[in-house]
Design a protein around this motif. Structure first.
Motif, PDB file in Angstrom:
ATOM      1  N   ARG A  79       0.825  -1.200   0.000  1.00 45.02           N
ATOM      2  CA  ARG A  79       0.000   0.000   0.000  1.00 45.02           C
ATOM      3  C   ARG A  79       0.861   1.253   0.000  1.00 45.02           C
ATOM      4  NH1 ARG A  79      -4.482  -0.538  -2.037  1.00 45.02           N
ATOM      5  NH2 ARG A  79      -5.449   1.103  -0.809  1.00 45.02           N
ATOM      6  N   GLY A  80       1.998   1.198  -0.720  1.00 47.80           N
ATOM      7  CA  GLY A  80       2.869   2.351  -0.840  1.00 47.80           C
ATOM      8  C   GLY A  80       4.218   2.110  -0.190  1.00 47.80           C
ATOM      9  N   ARG A  81       5.148   3.065  -0.390  1.00 56.46           N
ATOM     10  CA  ARG A  81       6.488   2.963   0.173  1.00 56.46           C
ATOM     11  C   ARG A  81       6.804   4.224   0.959  1.00 56.46           C
ATOM     12  NH1 ARG A  81       9.965  -0.902  -1.622  1.00 56.46           N
ATOM     13  NH2 ARG A  81      11.724   0.400  -0.979  1.00 56.46           N
ATOM     14  N   SER A  82       7.735   4.087   1.872  1.00 58.18           N
ATOM     15  CA  SER A  82       8.258   5.219   2.621  1.00 58.18           C
ATOM     16  C   SER A  82       9.748   5.013   2.796  1.00 58.18           C
ATOM     17  CB  SER A  82       7.565   5.336   3.982  1.00 58.18           C
ATOM     18  OG  SER A  82       8.002   4.290   4.837  1.00 58.18           O
ATOM     19  N   LEU A  83      10.394   5.921   3.501  1.00 62.58           N
ATOM     20  CA  LEU A  83      11.821   5.765   3.750  1.00 62.58           C
ATOM     21  C   LEU A  83      12.097   4.523   4.586  1.00 62.58           C
ATOM     22  CD1 LEU A  83      12.831   9.454   4.522  1.00 62.58           C
ATOM     23  CD2 LEU A  83      13.494   8.122   2.538  1.00 62.58           C
ATOM     24  N   GLU A  84      11.140   4.161   5.451  1.00 68.31           N
ATOM     25  CA  GLU A  84      11.352   3.025   6.349  1.00 68.31           C
ATOM     26  C   GLU A  84      11.094   1.674   5.694  1.00 68.31           C
ATOM     27  OE1 GLU A  84       9.556   5.633   7.069  1.00 68.31           O
ATOM     28  OE2 GLU A  84      10.708   6.662   8.625  1.00 68.31           O
ATOM     29  N   GLY A  85      10.353   1.652   4.581  1.00 65.16           N
ATOM     30  CA  GLY A  85      10.057   0.376   3.941  1.00 65.16           C
ATOM     31  C   GLY A  85       8.731   0.409   3.211  1.00 65.16           C
ATOM     32  N   VAL A  86       8.058  -0.749   3.159  1.00 67.15           N
ATOM     33  CA  VAL A  86       6.802  -0.903   2.423  1.00 67.15           C
ATOM     34  C   VAL A  86       5.632  -0.794   3.392  1.00 67.15           C
ATOM     35  CG1 VAL A  86       5.421  -2.474   1.015  1.00 67.15           C
ATOM     36  CG2 VAL A  86       7.893  -2.364   0.703  1.00 67.15           C
ATOM     37  N   TYR A  87       4.624   0.028   3.013  1.00 69.13           N
ATOM     38  CA  TYR A  87       3.395   0.109   3.799  1.00 69.13           C
ATOM     39  C   TYR A  87       2.480  -1.060   3.451  1.00 69.13           C
ATOM     40  CZ  TYR A  87       4.023   4.856   5.630  1.00 69.13           C
ATOM     41  OH  TYR A  87       4.464   5.948   6.313  1.00 69.13           O
ATOM     42  N   VAL A  88       1.861  -1.673   4.462  1.00 67.56           N
ATOM     43  CA  VAL A  88       0.815  -2.674   4.275  1.00 67.56           C
ATOM     44  C   VAL A  88      -0.305  -2.364   5.259  1.00 67.56           C
ATOM     45  CG1 VAL A  88       2.332  -4.506   3.434  1.00 67.56           C
ATOM     46  CG2 VAL A  88       1.957  -4.257   5.873  1.00 67.56           C
ATOM     47  N   CYS A  89      -1.447  -3.034   5.078  1.00 65.27           N
ATOM     48  CA  CYS A  89      -2.562  -2.859   6.018  1.00 65.27           C
ATOM     49  C   CYS A  89      -3.263  -4.202   6.172  1.00 65.27           C
ATOM     50  CB  CYS A  89      -3.494  -1.761   5.535  1.00 65.27           C
ATOM     51  SG  CYS A  89      -4.169  -2.044   3.887  1.00 65.27           S
ATOM     52  N   SER A  90      -4.586  -4.199   6.196  1.00 60.67           N
ATOM     53  CA  SER A  90      -5.310  -5.452   6.428  1.00 60.67           C
ATOM     54  C   SER A  90      -5.413  -6.324   5.183  1.00 60.67           C
ATOM     55  CB  SER A  90      -6.724  -5.139   6.919  1.00 60.67           C
ATOM     56  OG  SER A  90      -7.446  -4.445   5.905  1.00 60.67           O
ATOM     57  N   GLU A  91      -5.255  -5.741   4.015  1.00 61.16           N
ATOM     58  CA  GLU A  91      -5.492  -6.479   2.776  1.00 61.16           C
ATOM     59  C   GLU A  91      -4.402  -7.535   2.557  1.00 61.16           C
ATOM     60  OE1 GLU A  91      -5.822  -3.632  -0.356  1.00 61.16           O
ATOM     61  OE2 GLU A  91      -7.268  -2.409   0.737  1.00 61.16           O
ATOM     62  N   PHE A  92      -4.825  -8.740   2.242  1.00 62.47           N
ATOM     63  CA  PHE A  92      -3.898  -9.843   2.038  1.00 62.47           C
ATOM     64  C   PHE A  92      -4.203 -10.540   0.715  1.00 62.47           C
ATOM     65  CE2 PHE A  92      -7.597 -11.757   3.994  1.00 62.47           C
ATOM     66  CZ  PHE A  92      -7.736 -12.966   3.354  1.00 62.47           C
ATOM     67  N   SER A  93      -3.203 -11.227   0.174  1.00 67.56           N
ATOM     68  CA  SER A  93      -3.355 -11.988  -1.070  1.00 67.56           C
ATOM     69  C   SER A  93      -2.866 -13.406  -0.853  1.00 67.56           C
ATOM     70  CB  SER A  93      -2.559 -11.341  -2.213  1.00 67.56           C
ATOM     71  OG  SER A  93      -3.011 -10.031  -2.470  1.00 67.56           O
ATOM     72  N   VAL A  94      -3.450 -14.344  -1.590  1.00 61.97           N
ATOM     73  CA  VAL A  94      -3.015 -15.731  -1.606  1.00 61.97           C
ATOM     74  C   VAL A  94      -2.505 -16.044  -3.008  1.00 61.97           C
ATOM     75  CG1 VAL A  94      -3.659 -18.152  -1.295  1.00 61.97           C
ATOM     76  CG2 VAL A  94      -4.663 -16.394   0.173  1.00 61.97           C
ATOM     77  N   ILE A  95      -1.246 -16.481  -3.094  1.00 62.24           N
ATOM     78  CA  ILE A  95      -0.648 -16.850  -4.385  1.00 62.24           C
ATOM     79  C   ILE A  95      -1.082 -18.273  -4.728  1.00 62.24           C
ATOM     80  CG2 ILE A  95       1.483 -17.010  -5.711  1.00 62.24           C
ATOM     81  CD1 ILE A  95       0.894 -14.234  -4.611  1.00 62.24           C
ATOM     82  N   CYS A  96      -1.632 -18.460  -5.906  1.00 57.29           N
ATOM     83  CA  CYS A  96      -2.217 -19.757  -6.265  1.00 57.29           C
ATOM     84  C   CYS A  96      -1.385 -20.544  -7.277  1.00 57.29           C
ATOM     85  CB  CYS A  96      -3.628 -19.555  -6.810  1.00 57.29           C
ATOM     86  SG  CYS A  96      -4.750 -18.837  -5.579  1.00 57.29           S
ATOM     87  N   ARG A  97      -0.306 -19.975  -7.763  1.00 53.51           N
ATOM     88  CA  ARG A  97       0.590 -20.732  -8.637  1.00 53.51           C
ATOM     89  C   ARG A  97       1.968 -20.091  -8.576  1.00 53.51           C
ATOM     90  NH1 ARG A  97      -1.829 -19.045 -14.549  1.00 53.51           N
ATOM     91  NH2 ARG A  97      -1.003 -16.915 -14.659  1.00 53.51           N
ATOM     92  N   ASP A  98       2.988 -20.890  -8.879  1.00 49.35           N
ATOM     93  CA  ASP A  98       4.357 -20.397  -8.826  1.00 49.35           C
ATOM     94  C   ASP A  98       4.572 -19.354  -9.915  1.00 49.35           C
ATOM     95  OD1 ASP A  98       5.020 -22.064  -6.748  1.00 49.35           O
ATOM     96  OD2 ASP A  98       5.638 -23.695  -8.066  1.00 49.35           O
ATOM     97  N   HIS A  99       5.311 -18.326  -9.574  1.00 46.17           N
ATOM     98  CA  HIS A  99       5.691 -17.337 -10.569  1.00 46.17           C
ATOM     99  C   HIS A  99       7.024 -16.752 -10.165  1.00 46.17           C
ATOM    100  CE1 HIS A  99       4.746 -13.802  -8.005  1.00 46.17           C
ATOM    101  NE2 HIS A  99       3.846 -14.610  -7.494  1.00 46.17           N
TER     102      HIS A  99
END
Length: 482
Positions: A421-441
């Protein structure tokens, strides 16, 4: 050489049947003498002896067989040579068999060596990626700080400057924090070069000690220089970085004077397990949420009243009002404590926010799906492309975004990750939203936001990733701790 070759050919003629051209032996190919004193093997003579007369294949003289081929006189003159040849042939066959076994065993051992070298190669790639990530992050900060170095108030009058006093004060405070951070990083890298290496190895089967002379009383350094040559110098530089990383991750411990630490690290030969296990190192990542506190989000695994640790969560999805079997996730608190803790609390609903009734709002055909959105979180990006603020908060009015853990877990099939959910100087922003990867890539990033994997129910996740969400309603029916 010519005479010897001719002699070998003549000897071969004596040891080979003139009909089948096979070498004689003392069994089915026993040489029998004809009346012309030529020899043929007993097997060929039996095939030729349709009548009692046999024609010699060499001189065409006819021999009359009186009492059967088996009773004909054997050529005892060449039998010793045949026996010697048979013995030599068996030796050669045995030698060939051993040679093939040696080749096969050599290939197996070489493949084992190759697998170990591949492990080392993968480890070096991981180290290279870590260094590249650190260099990239450092360059990114340099670019941002370089842009901040430009004076935005140079063309403003005094009144405008006075009106901007609060922003100037905030920028000044932030610049001091960045200076402290840069000095701390530089000091950490320089401080590692104040240590002297004194490496001793102990053989586990007999307890013998070995000193690594190339590292004995050698001061750690990054400069790739060594009196033993550039290759050893490169090893020394890599070792210095590895030890630096271990120190950064709190994996160093000062040795005691009485040797208690050495005894604690010894390996018991009976089961090969350490006699003392150290508690896992706790990582802390500061939350940048406006109303969130460190007390609200612990970075350790949850524990039940009995002290047993839990790291499994489950979800039941409902597709078009049809409840699906459980999907079970295993969370990795060691690699991603902050993201794992938050995900588990959302599953339990212990913070007032729950994944229950949240919809799956996005998917990629057969690749992944995303859920866990409470409201649209619109991010405002500054000129440097970094996230600065949210226009809209969560449904409870709190901005609950946070900096993701620096996870190195792979984005493979079944991976559970937080959505960027964006980047800052400290790293990557995340929140409640999650994803499930369903195949190798393929994923070339060293750092990810993966914090767990699907333990059971990947086929349900794959089915959700393939659905048309405009025509199918997919929500989280229930969730909790498994």
């Amino acid at each position: 050489m010519a005479c010897k070759s001719s002699s070998d050919e003549e000897e071969k003629d004596f040891l080979v049947c003139g009909i089948c051209m096979e070498y004689y032996d003392t069994d089915d190919r026993t040489p029998k003498i004809l009346e012309c004193f030529h020899s043929c093997c007993v097997t060929c003579l039996k095939l030729q002896a349709v009548t009692s007369l046999v024609t010699c294949p060499y001189c065409r003289n006819v021999t009359k067989i009186k009492n059967g081929v088996d009773n004909m006189t054997s050529n005892f003159y060449i039998i010793p040579k045949i026996q010697k040849m048979v013995a030599k042939r068996k030796t050669i066959e045995h030698m060939i068999a051993n040679t093939k076994n040696n080749w096969a065993e050599s290939i197996a051992k070489r493949r084992d060596v190759q697998s170990k070298l591949k492990m080392v190669q993968d480890a070096l790639k991981l180290i290279e990626n870590t260094i590249s990530q650190k260099a990239e992050d450092n360059n990114e900060k340099i670019a941002i700080l370089q842009s901040l170095l430009e004076d935005p108030f140079s063309k403003q009058d005094m009144e405008e400057l006075l009106a901007s006093y609060s922003k100037c004060e905030a920028d000044h405070k932030y610049s001091k924090e960045e200076l402290d951070a840069a000095e701390s990083l530089g000091k950490s890298l320089s401080d590692i070069e104040n240590f002297m290496c004194c490496l001793t190895l102990k053989k586990k089967n007999d307890g013998a000690n070995y000193n690594v002379k190339a590292l004995e009383k050698k001061i750690l350094a990054f400069n790739n220089k060594s009196p033993h040559g550039p290759r050893i110098g490169s090893y020394h530089s890599v070792l210095t970085f590895i030890l630096f990383q271990m120190r950064e991750e709190k994996l160093w411990e000062e040795a005691t004077q009485n040797g208690e630490r050495d005894q604690a690290c010894e390996v018991e030969p009976t089961n090969g397990k350490p006699s003392k296990q150290h508690a896992p190192i706790k990582q802390s990542h500061p939350s940048l949420a406006g109303d969130s506190s460190d007390d609200d989000w612990s970075t350790t695994e949850t524990e039940s009243s009995s002290g047993q640790k839990h790291n499994m969560c489950y979800m039941q999805f409902k597709i078009n009002n049809v409840i699906q079997p459980k999907v079970v996730f295993r969370l990795n608190f060691d690699e991603a404590p902050m993201m794992s803790r938050r995900f588990m609390d959302y599953c339990k609903g212990s913070t007032g926010l729950s994944y229950k009734s949240c919809s799956v709002f996005m998917n990629k055909d057969g690749e992944s799906f995303t859920a866990g959105k409470y409201e649209d979180l619109e991010i405002v990006l500054d000129d440097g492309g970094c996230a600065s603020s949210f226009l809209y908060g969560w449904c409870d009015g709190k901005s609950q975004r946070f900096i993701a853990d620096h996870s190195t877990l792979d984005e493979v099939k079944g991976a559970l990750r937080m959505r960027h959910r964006g980047r800052s100087l400290e790293g990557v922003y995340v929140c409640s939203e999650f994803s499930v990867i369903c195949r190798d890539h393929p994923n070339n990033n060293q750092m990810t936001t993966v914090f767990g994997y699907v333990q059971r129910g990947i086929e349900i996740c794959q089915n959700i990733s393939r659905l048309n969400l405009n025509q199918n309603d997919v929500v989280i029916h229930s969730c909790g701790v498994e």
